[in-house]
Design a protein around this motif. Structure first.
Motif, PDB file in Angstrom:
ATOM      1  N   GLU A  41       8.188  11.602  -7.929  1.00 46.25           N
ATOM      2  CA  GLU A  41       8.582  10.989  -6.677  1.00 46.25           C
ATOM      3  C   GLU A  41       7.990   9.898  -6.519  1.00 46.25           C
ATOM      4  OE1 GLU A  41       7.419  12.702  -2.931  1.00 46.25           O
ATOM      5  OE2 GLU A  41       7.280  14.633  -4.107  1.00 46.25           O
ATOM      6  N   CYS A  42       6.509  10.001  -6.346  1.00 46.63           N
ATOM      7  CA  CYS A  42       5.683   8.739  -5.960  1.00 46.63           C
ATOM      8  C   CYS A  42       6.047   7.776  -6.841  1.00 46.63           C
ATOM      9  CB  CYS A  42       4.208   9.378  -5.743  1.00 46.63           C
ATOM     10  SG  CYS A  42       4.167  10.489  -4.453  1.00 46.63           S
ATOM     11  N   SER A  43       5.991   7.891  -8.149  1.00 48.41           N
ATOM     12  CA  SER A  43       5.936   6.911  -8.925  1.00 48.41           C
ATOM     13  C   SER A  43       7.248   6.157  -8.941  1.00 48.41           C
ATOM     14  CB  SER A  43       6.018   7.262 -10.702  1.00 48.41           C
ATOM     15  OG  SER A  43       4.632   8.067 -11.064  1.00 48.41           O
ATOM     16  N   PRO A  99      -3.919  16.817 -10.704  1.00 48.68           N
ATOM     17  CA  PRO A  99      -3.278  16.142 -11.827  1.00 48.68           C
ATOM     18  C   PRO A  99      -2.125  15.159 -10.935  1.00 48.68           C
ATOM     19  CG  PRO A  99      -2.208  17.998 -11.258  1.00 48.68           C
ATOM     20  CD  PRO A  99      -3.560  17.974 -10.435  1.00 48.68           C
ATOM     21  N   HIS A 100      -2.074  14.870  -9.834  1.00 50.43           N
ATOM     22  CA  HIS A 100      -0.908  14.217  -9.104  1.00 50.43           C
ATOM     23  C   HIS A 100      -1.306  12.664  -9.636  1.00 50.43           C
ATOM     24  CE1 HIS A 100       2.215  12.837  -6.753  1.00 50.43           C
ATOM     25  NE2 HIS A 100       1.507  12.437  -5.682  1.00 50.43           N
ATOM     26  N   HIS A 101      -2.247  11.994  -9.069  1.00 51.37           N
ATOM     27  CA  HIS A 101      -2.529  10.611  -9.293  1.00 51.37           C
ATOM     28  C   HIS A 101      -2.706  10.186 -10.754  1.00 51.37           C
ATOM     29  CE1 HIS A 101      -3.878   9.999  -4.942  1.00 51.37           C
ATOM     30  NE2 HIS A 101      -2.308  10.247  -4.944  1.00 51.37           N
ATOM     31  N   ASN A 111      -1.275  11.522 -13.210  1.00 52.17           N
ATOM     32  CA  ASN A 111       0.164  11.783 -13.847  1.00 52.17           C
ATOM     33  C   ASN A 111       1.166  10.786 -13.370  1.00 52.17           C
ATOM     34  OD1 ASN A 111      -0.699  14.002 -15.098  1.00 52.17           O
ATOM     35  ND2 ASN A 111       0.469  15.416 -13.953  1.00 52.17           N
ATOM     36  N   GLU A 112       0.701  10.288 -11.918  1.00 52.34           N
ATOM     37  CA  GLU A 112       1.541   8.974 -11.448  1.00 52.34           C
ATOM     38  C   GLU A 112       1.130   7.571 -12.517  1.00 52.34           C
ATOM     39  OE1 GLU A 112       1.747   7.485  -7.486  1.00 52.34           O
ATOM     40  OE2 GLU A 112       1.091   9.638  -6.758  1.00 52.34           O
ATOM     41  N   ILE A 113       0.089   7.725 -12.861  1.00 55.29           N
ATOM     42  CA  ILE A 113      -0.433   6.406 -13.583  1.00 55.29           C
ATOM     43  C   ILE A 113       0.329   6.610 -15.173  1.00 55.29           C
ATOM     44  CG2 ILE A 113      -2.538   5.431 -14.839  1.00 55.29           C
ATOM     45  CD1 ILE A 113      -4.461   6.394 -12.487  1.00 55.29           C
ATOM     46  N   MET A 160       0.720  -1.530  -0.013  1.00 59.75           N
ATOM     47  CA  MET A 160       0.044   0.125  -0.014  1.00 59.75           C
ATOM     48  C   MET A 160       0.864   1.120   0.108  1.00 59.75           C
ATOM     49  SD  MET A 160      -3.204   1.025   2.582  1.00 59.75           S
ATOM     50  CE  MET A 160      -2.250   1.525   3.856  1.00 59.75           C
ATOM     51  N   TYR A 161       0.453   2.044  -1.037  1.00 54.31           N
ATOM     52  CA  TYR A 161       1.451   3.234  -0.961  1.00 54.31           C
ATOM     53  C   TYR A 161       0.373   4.536  -0.778  1.00 54.31           C
ATOM     54  CZ  TYR A 161       4.473   6.967  -2.677  1.00 54.31           C
ATOM     55  OH  TYR A 161       5.483   8.300  -2.703  1.00 54.31           O
ATOM     56  N   VAL A 162       0.665   5.498   0.153  1.00 57.78           N
ATOM     57  CA  VAL A 162       0.053   6.704   0.492  1.00 57.78           C
ATOM     58  C   VAL A 162       0.733   7.849   0.376  1.00 57.78           C
ATOM     59  CG1 VAL A 162      -1.380   7.904   2.185  1.00 57.78           C
ATOM     60  CG2 VAL A 162      -1.661   5.319   1.866  1.00 57.78           C
ATOM     61  N   CYS A 163       0.185   8.947  -0.515  1.00 60.13           N
ATOM     62  CA  CYS A 163       1.139  10.125  -0.720  1.00 60.13           C
ATOM     63  C   CYS A 163       1.258  10.771   0.878  1.00 60.13           C
ATOM     64  CB  CYS A 163       0.161  11.187  -1.880  1.00 60.13           C
ATOM     65  SG  CYS A 163       0.268  10.481  -3.256  1.00 60.13           S
ATOM     66  N   GLY A 164       2.477  10.917   1.014  1.00 60.61           N
ATOM     67  CA  GLY A 164       2.501  11.722   2.486  1.00 60.61           C
ATOM     68  C   GLY A 164       2.550  13.165   2.329  1.00 60.61           C
TER      69      GLY A 164
HETATM   70 ZN    ZN Z   1       2.005  11.165  -4.438  1.00 59.44          ZN
END
Ligand code: ZN
Ligand code: AMP
Length: 496
Positions: free
Chosen positions: A224-226, A249-251, A253-255, A28-32
């Motif tokens: 960073e999250c990717s 846009p964050h998630h 764009n992560e995808i 599980m990844y959660v944006c901090g």
């Molecule tokens: Zn993130």
């Protein structure tokens, strides 16, 4: 037995049966947090929600690797300045000093809310090499281009090749075109308005900068999250979480970055928490519409009539499902405080109830065991904390009725009572992770008060005024407090 769970997957906009990639294990990844200022109460709500999810997954029998990052570079403000650099300039500090100060503050606050530390807490600045590698991978697969030392993601090419840009946020390309300004100073450098930065060439005055194949610069915020989720959980993992303001846009764009780099979407299930509101508006640092946790604890805010203990505030958070918005009002906080005190009062007596329970199973047992099952199945159903708490409060009422003699203890079996006790303690203290801080703070003031009384009594004894010294001791005894004078000094304890 591992619980079967249903999760609301934001990507599909529906509840799905949860199937982990590896049986019994969950990544599980959660944006901090972005550590450029103090964490606000809205952030706390999101992190408390994911803490309860993490704790429940463990309770449900899964082995969980929970990764929650620290964003200490790359998050741009409207004028194109890095949030970390902005924080640094205003405070006249090194960017890393700013990051350190607010990371420590964040950890302190997470401890105050009694949350568990994640399994891994990676920092963006500690993973520049991985981020550069990911940009190289995206470039190699043809989904990015370089312009004067900066690298941008090529959204039209990504869409042309049949990849789903906009699926998570439900935006179509025209909306994306209008909304995707990513606050870069050089908007005109991009081939297409919906393209976004992967690597940004640093201007002369930019404080945070690293060498790369393209320029001395810094990574775009989404990268960073990717890079860190891939590093610690693999190219594809189970759950990705964050507040719903991060969907676009964050998630999105992560995808795109993960698919651009390796062809696969990063996570199977996307969980999004809803916003904490203040006076009906999103609580937000950038809009100045916030109440700090400390203001709430001390009562030092125009929005509230008094201070609330951290656990009363946490209990207030638990009143709403993580996918529903929650509006802070003084009335709602007072109601939560009352409910929390009632809960703690009952839990306090659980272990000192000495009733004669029935040796064999009873009819009432069935009702109790069924309510226990309900409290778990609400959690299995997309972590429905408020419904689970309602079942817990039904159990609390039964405990109180037993205590007050409204239900005879012969109506309940000893084994059912033991199960009930264990279940209440586990759910309240381990899963919802509440603790009795109302009691704690009153016991602290009691300590202070007793110290004062004993000091005054010591003065009296020094003056050999034995009558007054004895009178103080006798009065305390009547109030249920025993005072002992010994060689080591005077001590006190509750007279049980
Ligand atoms: Zn993130
Ligand atoms: P930030 O430090 O702004 O990157 O936010 C950290 C986390 O808090 C993210 O998951 C955000 O979505 C979440 N968040 C920000 N504002 C709120 C709010 N008002 N209510 C709940 N969560 C929030």
């Amino acid at each position: 037995m591992i619980h079967a769970l249903k999760l609301f997957n934001s990507l599909k906009r529906e509840k799905e049966d949860f199937k982990p990639i590896q049986e019994g294990r969950i990544g599980m990844y959660v944006c901090g947090p972005t550590v450029y200022s103090d964490v606000h109460l809205g952030n706390c709500r999101t992190f408390v929600s994911f803490d309860i999810i993490y704790r429940y997954l463990l309770y449900a029998g899964y082995k969980v690797r929970y990764v929650r990052n620290i964003t200490d570079v790359g998050h741009l403000l409207d004028d194109g300045e890095d949030r970390m650099s902005r924080g640094a300039r205003l405070d006249q500090l090194e960017p890393m000093e700013v990051a350190q100060r607010y990371t420590v503050g964040f950890h302190d606050m997470m401890q105050i809310f009694n949350t568990k530390a994640p399994s891994i807490e990676p920092r963006a600045t500690g993973h520049i090499i991985e981020q550069i590698k990911m940009v190289e991978d995206i470039l190699a697969r043809g989904y990015a281009y370089e312009k004067d030392g900066s690298v941008y993601f090529n959204t039209p090419k990504f869409l042309e090749d049949g990849y789903p840009y906009g699926e998570l946020s439900g935006r179509v390309i025209d909306e994306l075109l209008n909304e995707s300004r990513d606050n870069l100073k050089k908007q005109d450098e991009k081939n297409h308005p919906s393209d976004f930065a992967l690597w940004i060439k640093a201007s002369e005055d930019h404080l945070m900068r690293w060498p790369s194949p393209w320029s001395i610069g810094f990574p775009g915020w989404h990268l960073e999250c990717s890079a860190m989720s891939t590093k610690y959980l693999g190219e594809r993992f189970d759950i990705h979480g964050g507040g719903n303001d991060l969907k676009f846009p964050h998630h999105e764009n992560e995808i795109a970055q993960s698919m651009g780099a390796c062809g696969t979407a990063p996570a199977n299930y996307w969980l999004h928490t809803n916003m904490l509101l203040l006076n009906g508006r999103k609580m937000s640092k950038s809009e100045g519409n916030t109440i700090s946790p400390t203001e709430l604890f001390s009562g030092n805010s125009q929005h509230i009539s008094k201070g609330y203990s951290p656990m009363s505030v946490k209990f207030f958070f638990l009143q709403a499902h993580y996918r529903s918005p929650l509006d802070i009002t003084d009335d709602a906080l007072q109601a939560a405080e009352k409910g929390f005190k009632r809960l703690m009062e009952t839990l306090k007596v659980l272990d000192i109830i000495t009733l004669q329970f029935n040796a064999s199973a009873t009819e009432k047992d069935k009702e109790i065991l069924n309510t226990i099952r309900e409290s778990k199945s609400h959690m299995d159903d997309d972590f429905n904390v408020p419904n689970s708490l309602a079942s817990i409060f039904d159990l609390i009422s039964i405990v109180n009725s037993l205590k007050d003699g409204h239900i005879s203890s012969q109506e309940v079996s000893q084994s059912c009572w033991d199960t009930l006790k264990e279940h209440l303690k586990t759910m309240i203290f381990e899963v919802f992770a509440l603790k009795n801080d109302v009691e704690e703070s009153s016991s602290k003031s009691m300590d202070g008060l007793m110290q004062l009384i004993l000091e005054l009594r010591a003065d009296v004894r020094e003056r050999k005024d034995w009558t007054t010294a004895d009178k103080i001791r006798e009065s305390l005894k009547d109030a249920g407090i025993q005072v002992k004078d010994g060689k080591e000094g005077t001590s006190w304890s509750y007279d049980i």
